[in-house]
Write a protein that holds these residues in place. Structure first.
Motif, PDB file in Angstrom:
ATOM      1  N   SER A   1       0.835  -1.202   0.000  1.00  0.00           N
ATOM      2  CA  SER A   1       0.000   0.000   0.000  1.00  0.00           C
ATOM      3  C   SER A   1       0.862   1.241   0.000  1.00  0.00           C
ATOM      4  O   SER A   1       2.028   1.207   0.355  1.00  0.00           O
ATOM      5  N   ALA A   2       0.275   2.349  -0.405  1.00  0.00           N
ATOM      6  CA  ALA A   2       1.027   3.595  -0.503  1.00  0.00           C
ATOM      7  C   ALA A   2       1.516   4.058   0.856  1.00  0.00           C
ATOM      8  O   ALA A   2       2.491   4.796   0.956  1.00  0.00           O
ATOM      9  N   ALA A   3       0.820   3.624   1.907  1.00  0.00           N
ATOM     10  CA  ALA A   3       1.206   4.062   3.245  1.00  0.00           C
ATOM     11  C   ALA A   3       2.413   3.306   3.765  1.00  0.00           C
ATOM     12  O   ALA A   3       3.028   3.712   4.756  1.00  0.00           O
ATOM     13  N   ASP A   4       2.779   2.169   3.141  1.00  0.00           N
ATOM     14  CA  ASP A   4       3.912   1.372   3.598  1.00  0.00           C
ATOM     15  C   ASP A   4       5.218   2.096   3.352  1.00  0.00           C
ATOM     16  O   ASP A   4       5.345   2.932   2.460  1.00  0.00           O
ATOM     17  N   LYS A   5       6.225   1.716   4.127  1.00  0.00           N
ATOM     18  CA  LYS A   5       7.583   2.160   3.826  1.00  0.00           C
ATOM     19  C   LYS A   5       8.018   1.531   2.504  1.00  0.00           C
ATOM     20  O   LYS A   5       7.561   0.449   2.145  1.00  0.00           O
ATOM     21  N   PRO A   6       8.933   2.183   1.778  1.00  0.00           N
ATOM     22  CA  PRO A   6       9.466   1.564   0.563  1.00  0.00           C
ATOM     23  C   PRO A   6      10.075   0.199   0.883  1.00  0.00           C
ATOM     24  O   PRO A   6      10.731   0.023   1.919  1.00  0.00           O
ATOM     25  N   LEU A   7       9.859  -0.768   0.015  1.00  0.00           N
ATOM     26  CA  LEU A   7      10.306  -2.135   0.239  1.00  0.00           C
ATOM     27  C   LEU A   7      11.592  -2.425  -0.528  1.00  0.00           C
ATOM     28  O   LEU A   7      11.657  -2.224  -1.742  1.00  0.00           O
ATOM     29  N   LEU A   8      12.606  -2.896   0.186  1.00  0.00           N
ATOM     30  CA  LEU A   8      13.812  -3.421  -0.431  1.00  0.00           C
ATOM     31  C   LEU A   8      13.730  -4.938  -0.378  1.00  0.00           C
ATOM     32  O   LEU A   8      13.765  -5.537   0.700  1.00  0.00           O
ATOM     33  N   GLY A   9      13.572  -5.570  -1.526  1.00  0.00           N
ATOM     34  CA  GLY A   9      13.497  -7.027  -1.594  1.00  0.00           C
ATOM     35  C   GLY A   9      14.871  -7.614  -1.835  1.00  0.00           C
ATOM     36  O   GLY A   9      15.580  -7.201  -2.760  1.00  0.00           O
ATOM     37  N   ILE A  10      15.264  -8.571  -1.009  1.00  0.00           N
ATOM     38  CA  ILE A  10      16.565  -9.221  -1.144  1.00  0.00           C
ATOM     39  C   ILE A  10      16.348 -10.704  -1.408  1.00  0.00           C
ATOM     40  O   ILE A  10      15.646 -11.379  -0.656  1.00  0.00           O
ATOM     41  N   VAL A  11      16.961 -11.202  -2.473  1.00  0.00           N
ATOM     42  CA  VAL A  11      16.866 -12.622  -2.832  1.00  0.00           C
ATOM     43  C   VAL A  11      18.258 -13.225  -2.694  1.00  0.00           C
ATOM     44  O   VAL A  11      19.166 -12.913  -3.465  1.00  0.00           O
ATOM     45  N   SER A  12      18.422 -14.094  -1.691  1.00  0.00           N
ATOM     46  CA  SER A  12      19.740 -14.651  -1.373  1.00  0.00           C
ATOM     47  C   SER A  12      19.863 -16.084  -1.853  1.00  0.00           C
ATOM     48  O   SER A  12      18.922 -16.876  -1.761  1.00  0.00           O
ATOM     49  N   ILE A  13      21.044 -16.446  -2.303  1.00  0.00           N
ATOM     50  CA  ILE A  13      21.290 -17.821  -2.734  1.00  0.00           C
ATOM     51  C   ILE A  13      21.386 -18.768  -1.541  1.00  0.00           C
ATOM     52  O   ILE A  13      21.100 -19.953  -1.647  1.00  0.00           O
ATOM     53  N   SER A  14      21.753 -18.234  -0.362  1.00  0.00           N
ATOM     54  CA  SER A  14      21.854 -19.038   0.858  1.00  0.00           C
ATOM     55  C   SER A  14      21.877 -18.079   2.039  1.00  0.00           C
ATOM     56  O   SER A  14      22.945 -17.661   2.504  1.00  0.00           O
TER      57      SER A  14
END
Length: 341
Positions: free
Chosen positions: A49-62
């Motif tokens: 939602s617009a009210a959320d903080k900006p999201l940093l998505g991290i995809v880790s191999i392990s």
């Protein structure tokens, strides 16, 4: 202690839980939120939602491997300072799960996405989804290519000081057991560097075995047992090289069980267990990678990337590795006491 990454709640269909128990010596991991896997994220239809903080998505191999842990901690620290929330997905070495995670972060309207170790060539579907949503993707050790905006933690340069020392210690002859991993760009690049450097010494024979994620400790031990059986003590110069520390640490278990003190052992990354093994005389050398700083710097760079927009030129922003041996480990730990915690 640093602030934890914010948990994405069940308010819609998304509920991420801890995927695995923390690796030994990684107590700080309990302050981070992990996805069960990319598939769990893929099944969610939740939107930020617009009210959320900006999201940093991290995809880790392990995500429980020590060097990955430090990178995530650094990126999370920077995200906290920038007012972002962080969600980490552990893809467990599976490129399909990594692609699914990146695609779903794009659907969630993430501010930016970090790919940890998966080569850009294996995350094409994820890059396409992020590109369509105008979301920047950066990589740690995944290289520059496709629509990747920036990278650091590249594998090749970090292998050079370790392999150079190994060859010098072998006096140009003997046998090496190389523990490799081809799914990750970092290990592939490190192996390529080793191959190029060893090629100059025709009297050195290399046996290669590929480890799994998860399972690298067990594989390292198993391959070392088999290799040691055909390489008796006193016959020639012997070395075991891991494309990162953990497989080599697994091999150390076999060396100690067989009381083999004639084999030199080399790793890369400089995790806490590797440094302890160097202190105690079981590992010969490692190259310490300041992955915390790499994670912190990369998250901060995202602000520059988004501000520049189409004017951004993709670039590598590397942090040099530090060679650590039994002769330098004491001084190193005086300067970097957190490295062994």
């Amino acid at each position: 202690m640093r602030k934890s990454a914010e948990t994405v709640r069940q308010s819609s269909a998304l509920n991420l839980k801890v995927r695995a128990q923390p690796h030994k010596g990684e107590r700080a991991m309990k302050n981070l939120t992990f996805g069960v896997c990319a598939v769990a994220l893929a099944l969610s239809g939740a939107q930020a939602s617009a009210a959320d903080k900006p999201l940093l998505g991290i995809v880790s191999i392990s995500a429980t491997e020590a060097n990955n842990v430090r990178y995530i901690q650094g990126a999370t620290k920077a995200a906290d300072e920038l007012g972002w929330k962080v969600t980490v997905v552990d893809a467990a070495g599976n490129a399909d799960q990594a692609n699914a995670a990146i695609q779903n972060f794009a659907q969630l309207g993430a501010h930016a996405i970090v790919d940890m170790v998966f080569p850009f060539s294996s995350i094409g579907a994820g890059l396409a989804a992020a590109g369509s949503a105008s979301i920047p993707v950066v990589t740690w050790g995944g290289g520059l290519g496709g629509t990747v905006a920036a990278t650091n933690g590249s594998g090749g340069p970090m292998a050079i000081p370790v392999v150079d020392l190994m060859l010098k210690n072998m006096n140009g002859k003997g046998s090496i057991l190389a523990l490799t991993y081809h799914t990750g760009e970092v290990c592939r690049n490190r192996e390529q560097v080793m191959d190029e450097m060893v090629a100059k010494y025709p009297d050195i024979k290399v046996t290669k075995n590929e480890v799994r994620i998860p399972g690298y400790f067990e594989d390292g031990a198993q391959y070392a047992n088999a290799w040691l059986a055909s390489h008796p003590a006193g016959a020639e110069n012997l070395a075991i090289w891991g494309c990162w520390d953990d497989p080599a640490i697994g091999a150390i278990g076999s060396l100690r069980a067989q009381n083999r003190t004639d084999v030199m052992v080399y790793g890369i990354n400089g995790n806490a267990q590797a440094l302890e093994n160097i202190k105690n005389g079981f590992m010969t050398a490692t190259a310490w990678q300041d992955s915390y700083t790499e994670g912190y710097n990369m998250a901060k760079m995202i602000e520059e990337i988004t501000a520049a927009g189409k004017n951004w030129a993709p670039k590598a922003a590397e942090v040099p590795a530090v060679l650590v041996t039994k002769d330098t480990v004491a001084d190193f730990l005086t300067k970097h006491p957190d490295a062994i915690q």
